[in-house]
Design a protein around this motif. Structure first.
Motif, PDB file in Angstrom:
ATOM      1  N   TRP A 124       0.830  -1.221   0.000  1.00  0.00           N
ATOM      2  CA  TRP A 124       0.000   0.000   0.000  1.00  0.00           C
ATOM      3  C   TRP A 124       0.858   1.262   0.000  1.00  0.00           C
ATOM      4  CZ3 TRP A 124       1.068   3.063   4.065  1.00  0.00           C
ATOM      5  CH2 TRP A 124       1.498   2.469   5.263  1.00  0.00           C
ATOM      6  N   GLY A 125       2.176   1.101   0.162  1.00  0.00           N
ATOM      7  CA  GLY A 125       3.089   2.233   0.067  1.00  0.00           C
ATOM      8  C   GLY A 125       3.552   2.434  -1.365  1.00  0.00           C
ATOM      9  N   CYS A 126       4.596   3.212  -1.546  1.00  0.00           N
ATOM     10  CA  CYS A 126       5.209   3.475  -2.861  1.00  0.00           C
ATOM     11  C   CYS A 126       4.258   4.172  -3.839  1.00  0.00           C
ATOM     12  CB  CYS A 126       5.712   2.173  -3.499  1.00  0.00           C
ATOM     13  SG  CYS A 126       6.878   1.228  -2.511  1.00  0.00           S
ATOM     14  N   GLY A 127       3.163   4.733  -3.336  1.00  0.00           N
ATOM     15  CA  GLY A 127       2.173   5.342  -4.224  1.00  0.00           C
ATOM     16  C   GLY A 127       1.259   4.330  -4.878  1.00  0.00           C
ATOM     17  N   TRP A 128       1.246   3.105  -4.355  1.00  0.00           N
ATOM     18  CA  TRP A 128       0.458   2.021  -4.951  1.00  0.00           C
ATOM     19  C   TRP A 128      -0.923   1.853  -4.322  1.00  0.00           C
ATOM     20  CZ3 TRP A 128       3.663  -2.950  -6.427  1.00  0.00           C
ATOM     21  CH2 TRP A 128       4.438  -2.663  -7.548  1.00  0.00           C
ATOM     22  N   TRP A 129      -1.333   2.732  -3.458  1.00  0.00           N
ATOM     23  CA  TRP A 129      -2.672   2.663  -2.868  1.00  0.00           C
ATOM     24  C   TRP A 129      -3.162   4.072  -2.593  1.00  0.00           C
ATOM     25  CZ3 TRP A 129      -6.448  -0.783  -2.274  1.00  0.00           C
ATOM     26  CH2 TRP A 129      -7.492  -0.480  -1.401  1.00  0.00           C
ATOM     27  N   PRO A 130      -4.415   4.389  -2.957  1.00  0.00           N
ATOM     28  CA  PRO A 130      -5.471   3.481  -3.435  1.00  0.00           C
ATOM     29  C   PRO A 130      -5.416   3.200  -4.942  1.00  0.00           C
ATOM     30  CG  PRO A 130      -6.381   5.671  -3.146  1.00  0.00           C
ATOM     31  CD  PRO A 130      -4.954   5.746  -2.674  1.00  0.00           C
ATOM     32  N   ASP A 131      -4.571   3.910  -5.692  1.00  0.00           N
ATOM     33  CA  ASP A 131      -4.358   3.608  -7.105  1.00  0.00           C
ATOM     34  C   ASP A 131      -5.685   3.460  -7.851  1.00  0.00           C
ATOM     35  OD1 ASP A 131      -2.955   3.074  -9.427  1.00  0.00           O
ATOM     36  OD2 ASP A 131      -2.668   0.946  -8.977  1.00  0.00           O
ATOM     37  N   ARG A 132      -6.505   4.502  -7.817  1.00  0.00           N
ATOM     38  CA  ARG A 132      -7.842   4.417  -8.412  1.00  0.00           C
ATOM     39  C   ARG A 132      -7.778   4.340  -9.934  1.00  0.00           C
ATOM     40  NH1 ARG A 132     -12.570   4.339  -6.327  1.00  0.00           N
ATOM     41  NH2 ARG A 132     -12.835   4.643  -4.081  1.00  0.00           N
ATOM     42  N   VAL A 133      -8.609   3.464 -10.497  1.00  0.00           N
ATOM     43  CA  VAL A 133      -8.697   3.285 -11.947  1.00  0.00           C
ATOM     44  C   VAL A 133     -10.160   3.168 -12.352  1.00  0.00           C
ATOM     45  CG1 VAL A 133      -6.426   2.253 -12.327  1.00  0.00           C
ATOM     46  CG2 VAL A 133      -8.317   0.794 -11.579  1.00  0.00           C
ATOM     47  N   VAL A 134     -10.517   3.803 -13.472  1.00  0.00           N
ATOM     48  CA  VAL A 134     -11.882   3.694 -14.014  1.00  0.00           C
ATOM     49  C   VAL A 134     -11.942   2.432 -14.864  1.00  0.00           C
ATOM     50  CG1 VAL A 134     -13.603   4.744 -15.529  1.00  0.00           C
ATOM     51  CG2 VAL A 134     -12.236   6.180 -13.988  1.00  0.00           C
TER      52      VAL A 134
END
Length: 249
Positions: A117-127
């Motif tokens: 969930w770190g490294c900018g990988w969360w919440p990683d929203r995608v449509v």
């Protein structure tokens, strides 16, 4: 309908397709796999179309245009839909909003079996879920669903995204940095000697320090480093393309 684009995804496609078994229709747009991707997809009931690679946006749009249903779920071969999320999707389609024509999900990135969930990988929203009549895909590299009408609603449901190993993430660095450099070149972005170092260094710092990649040991360091390297090589390759165009290579 579910739309998936593939190339040499035999290690992922079976689990991906089984996770969307709730769909009425699954369309796979393959761009010339040389492994068992097409064979596996057909065996699991998907409608498979083999087409020349046109870029991420156009490839996905081709699948959307072939879908028979109004609502389309787009996922990648290395992603899976958990049972709880399948239930949320069913509820959305059963009771559609008059204003919302597309929905975003949180993407749960799993690296070497571990949720990062770190490294900018969360919440990683995608449509990923949308009314196909309300928009279209565009963009060769970082494709996006562009709305013609309505708005995007945000669901608190997850799509699982699996990254196999260090080799896999390095392959993505090379592939996406090349495609991104070509996109920047087409847009007329000018190269400069300092851009690879500045943007690449900042991306590593952002991932590792600000987004707490350091909490994940070697995994967090490698992910952050690859984030930085992807940006670094994007601008290096842009510089190289410009040199070639000027006849210096």
């Amino acid at each position: 309908s579910v739309v998936i684009i593939t190339k040499n995804e035999e290690k992922n496609i079976e689990r991906c397709l089984k996770s969307v078994s709730f769909a009425e229709e699954v369309i796979v747009i393959d761009s010339g796999s040389t492994d068992r991707t097409v064979e596996i997809a057909k065996a699991l009931g998907a409608k498979v179309f083999v087409e020349e690679w046109k870029g991420f946006g156009l490839q996905k749009q081709s699948g959307v245009e072939k879908a028979k249903n109004r609502w389309v779920l787009n996922i990648d071969a290395d992603e899976r839909i958990p049972e709880e999320t399948a239930g949320v999707i069913a509820e959305v389609i059963k009771n559609p909003s008059s204003e919302v024509t597309a929905y975003s999900f949180c993407r749960k990135n799993i690296f070497r079996g571990r949720w990062i969930w770190g490294c900018g990988w969360w919440p990683d929203r995608v449509v990923r879920l949308f009314d196909k009549s309300a928009g279209h895909f565009e963009g060769e590299v970082h494709e996006k669903w562009v709305l013609k009408k309505g708005r995007v609603g945000h669901l608190y449901a997850v799509i699982e995204h699996y990254h196999r190993d260090f080799t896999n993430i390095l392959q993505k660095v090379n592939t996406y940095s090349t495609l991104s450099a070509r996109e920047l070149y087409r847009r007329g972005i000018k190269p400069a000697w300092w851009k690879p170092f500045f943007h690449g260094g900042w991306r590593f710092f952002y991932s590792y320090v600000i987004k707490k990649g350091f909490l994940y040991g070697m995994d967090g360091f490698v992910i952050s480093l690859c984030n930085g390297l992807g940006t670094f090589f994007k601008y290096v390759k842009l510089w190289e393309l410009s040199e070639i165009a000027r006849g210096k290579k």
